[in-house]
Design a protein around this motif. Structure first.
Motif, PDB file in Angstrom:
ATOM      1  N   THR A 231       0.832  -1.192   0.000  1.00  0.00           N
ATOM      2  CA  THR A 231       0.000   0.000   0.000  1.00  0.00           C
ATOM      3  C   THR A 231       0.871   1.249   0.000  1.00  0.00           C
ATOM      4  O   THR A 231       1.781   1.386   0.828  1.00  0.00           O
ATOM      5  CB  THR A 231      -0.922   0.029   1.230  1.00  0.00           C
ATOM      6  OG1 THR A 231      -1.771  -1.120   1.205  1.00  0.00           O
ATOM      7  CG2 THR A 231      -1.788   1.290   1.234  1.00  0.00           C
ATOM      8  N   VAL A 232       0.592   2.144  -0.933  1.00  0.00           N
ATOM      9  CA  VAL A 232       1.269   3.437  -1.026  1.00  0.00           C
ATOM     10  C   VAL A 232       0.299   4.520  -0.575  1.00  0.00           C
ATOM     11  O   VAL A 232      -0.833   4.592  -1.079  1.00  0.00           O
ATOM     12  CB  VAL A 232       1.730   3.727  -2.468  1.00  0.00           C
ATOM     13  CG1 VAL A 232       2.318   5.134  -2.578  1.00  0.00           C
ATOM     14  CG2 VAL A 232       2.748   2.690  -2.927  1.00  0.00           C
ATOM     15  N   LEU A 291       5.490   2.326  -9.865  1.00  0.00           N
ATOM     16  CA  LEU A 291       4.355   2.184  -8.951  1.00  0.00           C
ATOM     17  C   LEU A 291       3.882   3.529  -8.406  1.00  0.00           C
ATOM     18  O   LEU A 291       2.684   3.755  -8.243  1.00  0.00           O
ATOM     19  CB  LEU A 291       4.719   1.257  -7.785  1.00  0.00           C
ATOM     20  CG  LEU A 291       3.507   0.567  -7.150  1.00  0.00           C
ATOM     21  CD1 LEU A 291       2.957  -0.506  -8.080  1.00  0.00           C
ATOM     22  CD2 LEU A 291       3.859  -0.038  -5.802  1.00  0.00           C
ATOM     23  N   SER A 295       0.190   4.993  -8.732  1.00  0.00           N
ATOM     24  CA  SER A 295      -0.548   5.225  -7.486  1.00  0.00           C
ATOM     25  C   SER A 295      -1.062   6.656  -7.437  1.00  0.00           C
ATOM     26  O   SER A 295      -2.217   6.901  -7.061  1.00  0.00           O
ATOM     27  CB  SER A 295       0.362   4.958  -6.280  1.00  0.00           C
ATOM     28  OG  SER A 295       0.780   3.622  -6.243  1.00  0.00           O
ATOM     29  N   TYR A 296      -0.207   7.588  -7.814  1.00  0.00           N
ATOM     30  CA  TYR A 296      -0.601   8.999  -7.772  1.00  0.00           C
ATOM     31  C   TYR A 296      -1.786   9.251  -8.705  1.00  0.00           C
ATOM     32  O   TYR A 296      -2.742   9.946  -8.334  1.00  0.00           O
ATOM     33  CB  TYR A 296       0.575   9.886  -8.171  1.00  0.00           C
ATOM     34  CG  TYR A 296       0.331  11.344  -7.863  1.00  0.00           C
ATOM     35  CD1 TYR A 296       0.798  11.910  -6.689  1.00  0.00           C
ATOM     36  CD2 TYR A 296      -0.381  12.169  -8.740  1.00  0.00           C
ATOM     37  CE1 TYR A 296       0.567  13.244  -6.383  1.00  0.00           C
ATOM     38  CE2 TYR A 296      -0.630  13.488  -8.449  1.00  0.00           C
ATOM     39  CZ  TYR A 296      -0.150  14.025  -7.273  1.00  0.00           C
ATOM     40  OH  TYR A 296      -0.388  15.344  -6.978  1.00  0.00           O
ATOM     41  N   HIS A 298      -4.103   7.217  -9.685  1.00  0.00           N
ATOM     42  CA  HIS A 298      -5.329   6.640  -9.126  1.00  0.00           C
ATOM     43  C   HIS A 298      -5.905   7.530  -8.026  1.00  0.00           C
ATOM     44  O   HIS A 298      -7.120   7.791  -7.993  1.00  0.00           O
ATOM     45  CB  HIS A 298      -5.053   5.238  -8.565  1.00  0.00           C
ATOM     46  CG  HIS A 298      -4.997   4.168  -9.601  1.00  0.00           C
ATOM     47  ND1 HIS A 298      -6.070   3.876 -10.434  1.00  0.00           N
ATOM     48  CD2 HIS A 298      -4.011   3.295  -9.939  1.00  0.00           C
ATOM     49  CE1 HIS A 298      -5.734   2.878 -11.239  1.00  0.00           C
ATOM     50  NE2 HIS A 298      -4.499   2.514 -10.961  1.00  0.00           N
ATOM     51  N   SER A 350      -4.752   6.575  -0.738  1.00  0.00           N
ATOM     52  CA  SER A 350      -3.826   5.449  -0.803  1.00  0.00           C
ATOM     53  C   SER A 350      -4.292   4.448  -1.856  1.00  0.00           C
ATOM     54  O   SER A 350      -5.472   4.420  -2.237  1.00  0.00           O
ATOM     55  CB  SER A 350      -3.711   4.753   0.554  1.00  0.00           C
ATOM     56  OG  SER A 350      -4.949   4.157   0.910  1.00  0.00           O
ATOM     57  N   VAL A 351      -3.338   3.638  -2.312  1.00  0.00           N
ATOM     58  CA  VAL A 351      -3.633   2.551  -3.256  1.00  0.00           C
ATOM     59  C   VAL A 351      -2.967   1.286  -2.745  1.00  0.00           C
ATOM     60  O   VAL A 351      -1.783   1.303  -2.386  1.00  0.00           O
ATOM     61  CB  VAL A 351      -3.125   2.871  -4.678  1.00  0.00           C
ATOM     62  CG1 VAL A 351      -3.474   1.722  -5.628  1.00  0.00           C
ATOM     63  CG2 VAL A 351      -3.696   4.179  -5.189  1.00  0.00           C
ATOM     64  N   THR A 352      -3.728   0.207  -2.691  1.00  0.00           N
ATOM     65  CA  THR A 352      -3.171  -1.100  -2.343  1.00  0.00           C
ATOM     66  C   THR A 352      -3.029  -1.919  -3.614  1.00  0.00           C
ATOM     67  O   THR A 352      -3.971  -2.019  -4.415  1.00  0.00           O
ATOM     68  CB  THR A 352      -4.075  -1.837  -1.335  1.00  0.00           C
ATOM     69  OG1 THR A 352      -4.139  -1.068  -0.126  1.00  0.00           O
ATOM     70  CG2 THR A 352      -3.524  -3.222  -1.026  1.00  0.00           C
ATOM     71  N   TRP A 353      -1.850  -2.486  -3.798  1.00  0.00           N
ATOM     72  CA  TRP A 353      -1.515  -3.247  -4.997  1.00  0.00           C
ATOM     73  C   TRP A 353      -1.252  -4.710  -4.646  1.00  0.00           C
ATOM     74  O   TRP A 353      -0.769  -5.014  -3.552  1.00  0.00           O
ATOM     75  CB  TRP A 353      -0.245  -2.694  -5.649  1.00  0.00           C
ATOM     76  CG  TRP A 353      -0.330  -1.287  -6.133  1.00  0.00           C
ATOM     77  CD1 TRP A 353      -0.065  -0.150  -5.413  1.00  0.00           C
ATOM     78  CD2 TRP A 353      -0.697  -0.859  -7.446  1.00  0.00           C
ATOM     79  NE1 TRP A 353      -0.241   0.963  -6.199  1.00  0.00           N
ATOM     80  CE2 TRP A 353      -0.625   0.562  -7.453  1.00  0.00           C
ATOM     81  CE3 TRP A 353      -1.075  -1.519  -8.613  1.00  0.00           C
ATOM     82  CZ2 TRP A 353      -0.914   1.312  -8.580  1.00  0.00           C
ATOM     83  CZ3 TRP A 353      -1.363  -0.774  -9.746  1.00  0.00           C
ATOM     84  CH2 TRP A 353      -1.291   0.623  -9.729  1.00  0.00           C
ATOM     85  N   THR A 362      -4.492  -3.322  -8.840  1.00  0.00           N
ATOM     86  CA  THR A 362      -5.011  -2.619  -7.670  1.00  0.00           C
ATOM     87  C   THR A 362      -5.961  -3.531  -6.894  1.00  0.00           C
ATOM     88  O   THR A 362      -6.692  -4.336  -7.467  1.00  0.00           O
ATOM     89  CB  THR A 362      -5.765  -1.339  -8.085  1.00  0.00           C
ATOM     90  OG1 THR A 362      -6.863  -1.689  -8.935  1.00  0.00           O
ATOM     91  CG2 THR A 362      -4.848  -0.368  -8.786  1.00  0.00           C
ATOM     92  N   ILE A 365      -8.532   1.414  -3.689  1.00  0.00           N
ATOM     93  CA  ILE A 365      -8.233   2.823  -3.942  1.00  0.00           C
ATOM     94  C   ILE A 365      -9.037   3.629  -2.929  1.00  0.00           C
ATOM     95  O   ILE A 365     -10.270   3.532  -2.897  1.00  0.00           O
ATOM     96  CB  ILE A 365      -8.617   3.236  -5.378  1.00  0.00           C
ATOM     97  CG1 ILE A 365      -7.846   2.389  -6.405  1.00  0.00           C
ATOM     98  CG2 ILE A 365      -8.359   4.724  -5.600  1.00  0.00           C
ATOM     99  CD1 ILE A 365      -8.333   2.555  -7.825  1.00  0.00           C
TER     100      ILE A 365
END
Length: 401
Positions: A231-232, A291, A295-296, A298, A350-353, A362, A365
């Motif tokens: 997760t970012v 990534l 992430s940004y 999304h 945040s985004v979880t991948w 993903t 989101i």
């Protein structure tokens, strides 16, 4: 008025041998050969500047070469500044060259130029030299940055009009007792954001291959079938945490380079234009960038209106063009940056991948103030009710009358 641009080795004859000279120094063949030429000319006070932004070459190696050639070396740690003031804006601006690859040296050159100018002014130096040649985009980026920074002395690269063959440089350095640079088959440029290769065995776009051992971050180490979630988190346009653990951007990028690269992700190849339109091949590995940029986008998409994002996508390429052409410190890039900063201030989430060999998907989101729907049917019911409410009130009034 700035002094004339230095474009050839013959122009170095005009230098005062008793005044300081600042040269950008990477530890590579071109910058080492320039130190040799200055020493042979009798320039007594040469300062070799190495700006540490997370490159491959070790400080010990650079110090050894510079001191052997009679130069005073200055190794300047600018990693945090590079991440915070150059990479972070590039993430917010989605700085990808023509949709092909994220930019890299475009971001490092203005910082390197500023660092050299600051040192040159402190020393009272007469010139700032670098070693870019005509087939390198670095030539216009460094010259452009040095111009916009208003450096008062002369500057430029003697290789611009006076190319010297690789073999000539190696022979002369060996005769001077420097034999540390043989065996390189490509030209490399690296920092904490990117490892980049060009020229040498990569000269021909129609037929090229990168030896696998040249890759460091993106050499796959995950086993077939392996996967992991990651997760970012982004706050006001700045990546701030991985898996909920806050960390400086330098550490965050480093962690992603290794974790994402373990799945073979983040390799790029593409053509980039030179000053007069010709194009050259460049190869990159940038797992963290791969990534973070995704992430940004999304999170930004979850937070910003669609029309605003459409206009931003247009201005992103304006930002890239201005930075790419050596106008990082120019008015247009700075003005567009203000727009990017306004959008970034509203970009939090945040985004979880799920990382897997060959790709990333993903899994979640999340946005602080999202525009997305989580239950379409419920939204449709509320929308119909809201649309029907005025008519219901009108009917009620008519009935009462």
């Amino acid at each position: 008025m700035q002094s004339p641009l230095i474009r050839s080795f013959s122009q170095l004859d005009t230098l005062d041998p008793n005044r300081p000279v600042v040269t950008l120094f990477s530890g590579g063949l071109d910058s080492s050969y320039l130190l040799l030429r200055l020493r042979r000319m009798g320039v007594r006070d040469v300062h070799a500047v190495s700006v540490d932004i997370g490159e491959d070459e070790s400080s010990q190696y650079k110090r050894q070469v510079a001191e052997a050639l009679g130069a005073t070396i200055h190794i300047l740690d600018r990693r945090e500044e590079f991440a915070g003031q150059y990479v972070a804006p590039a993430i917010a601006a989605q700085a990808v060259y023509l949709g092909i690859h994220p930019v890299s040296s475009t971001l490092s050159r203005p910082l390197i130029a500023r660092s050299a100018v600051d040192l040159a002014r402190a020393l009272g130096a007469q010139t700032v030299l670098h070693t870019a040649n005509r087939s390198q985009n670095t030539l216009r980026r460094l010259n452009g940055a040095l111009t916009l920074l208003g450096w008062e002395g002369s500057f430029g690269s003697p290789y611009d009009l006076d190319p010297v063959t690789r073999e000539e440089k190696l022979v002369e350095l060996r005769s001077a007792g420097i034999d540390l640079l043989a065996g390189r088959i490509v030209s490399g440029d690296s920092n904490l954001w990117c490892r980049e290769f060009e020229s040498g065995i990569l000269d021909d776009p129609e037929r090229h291959a990168v030896p696998e051992d040249m890759y460091t971050w993106s050499r796959p180490t995950a086993l077939p079938g392996d996967s992991e979630t990651l997760t970012v988190s982004i706050e006001r346009g700045l990546p701030v945490a991985v898996d909920g653990v806050p960390m400086p951007l330098t550490d965050l990028i480093d962690q992603l380079n290794h974790r994402v690269g373990a799945y073979g992700l983040g390799r790029y190849s593409g053509l980039e234009h030179l000053d007069h339109g010709e194009k050259v091949l460049e190869i990159r590995e940038m797992p963290g960038a791969y990534l973070l940029l995704s992430s940004y986008r999304h999170v930004e998409s979850a937070c910003l209106d669609a029309e605003l994002i459409r206009e931003k996508r247009h201005l992103e390429q304006v930002w890239v063009r201005e930075a790419l052409e050596g106008r990082w410190f120019g008015d247009l890039r700075l003005t567009v940056q203000a727009f990017m900063d306004t959008c970034a201030a509203r970009t939090t989430g945040s985004v979880t991948w799920r990382l897997r060999t060959g790709g990333a998907d993903t899994r979640a989101i999340n946005a602080l103030k999202p525009l997305y729907l989580r239950d379409r049917e419920a939204w449709e019911e509320r929308a119909i009710e809201a649309e029907s409410a005025p008519f219901a009130r009108a009917d009620s009034l008519l009935t009462a009358v």
